[in-house]
Enzyme design. Sequence first.
Site, mmCIF file in Angstrom:
data_model
loop_
_atom_site.group_PDB
_atom_site.id
_atom_site.type_symbol
_atom_site.label_atom_id
_atom_site.label_comp_id
_atom_site.label_asym_id
_atom_site.label_seq_id
_atom_site.Cartn_x
_atom_site.Cartn_y
_atom_site.Cartn_z
ATOM 1 N N ASP A 1 -8.927 1.626 2.117
ATOM 2 C CA ASP A 1 -8.316 0.617 2.995
ATOM 3 C C ASP A 1 -8.848 -0.736 2.520
ATOM 4 O O ASP A 1 -9.950 -1.130 2.883
ATOM 5 C CB ASP A 1 -8.705 0.873 4.446
ATOM 6 C CG ASP A 1 -8.062 -0.131 5.392
ATOM 7 O OD1 ASP A 1 -6.850 -0.386 5.259
ATOM 8 O OD2 ASP A 1 -8.781 -0.666 6.259
ATOM 9 N N ASP B 1 -11.946 0.343 9.658
ATOM 10 C CA ASP B 1 -11.564 0.382 8.241
ATOM 11 C C ASP B 1 -11.882 1.748 7.630
ATOM 12 O O ASP B 1 -11.151 2.248 6.780
ATOM 13 C CB ASP B 1 -12.295 -0.713 7.452
ATOM 14 C CG ASP B 1 -12.163 -2.067 8.106
ATOM 15 O OD1 ASP B 1 -11.269 -2.827 7.717
ATOM 16 O OD2 ASP B 1 -12.963 -2.352 9.019
ATOM 17 N N GLU C 1 -3.827 1.601 0.460
ATOM 18 C CA GLU C 1 -2.826 1.026 1.364
ATOM 19 C C GLU C 1 -1.995 -0.010 0.625
ATOM 20 O O GLU C 1 -2.535 -0.898 -0.040
ATOM 21 C CB GLU C 1 -3.502 0.373 2.568
ATOM 22 C CG GLU C 1 -2.504 -0.211 3.560
ATOM 23 C CD GLU C 1 -3.179 -0.845 4.755
ATOM 24 O OE1 GLU C 1 -3.229 -2.094 4.813
ATOM 25 O OE2 GLU C 1 -3.679 -0.092 5.622
#
Length: 200
Positions: free
Chosen positions: A7, A141, A68
């Site tokens: 992430d 996160d 991501e």
Amino acid sequence: MRVLGVDPGLTRCGVGVVEGVAGRPLTMRGVGVVRTPADAELGHRLVAIERGIEQWLDEHEPEVVAVERVFSQHNVRTVMGTAQASAVAMLCASRRGIPVALHTPSEVKAAVTGSGRADKAQVGAMVTRLLRLDAPPRPADAADALALAICHIWRAPAQHRLQQAVAQNRLQQAVAAHAARTPKTQTAQTAQTAQKGRTA
């Protein structure tokens, strides 16, 4: 399949490793956050992220790195930092020959919670449940990184089938195009052979 989810972020870059296959219980192999000081120079922060991700790659040896996919936000500065951290993760994986998969936030949320509009609390709760953890990973996160890895494991079979279907379709089109050209070529060659026979 062992997947390292990333992430991306400059201040906090979530990382999480999940192992398993679609349709069976998954196992968390590790989760954490690579942090960089907000007041440090950008180049130094990117180097710190690179070193952190390299350590995770060394320790866990994932087969795939799921990152991501960066999408447009109102805060341009934030999205730029996210994109830069994302690029570092992709570079680290590609340099080792590890495949990289990109998933949008809505794809991850939909895969893990069933809704592409789920909030971070819902994602964290489902990650905790799916991986049979005692508590949601902190910060968010870290949970998001695990969600990315879960998403990829669950979506990989369908994506593989789609890629196979596309490849098969391209092959069929190539064969059909070749077949359409072949009769003309064979006719021309036959005529040339016959002409040579008469000349002889």
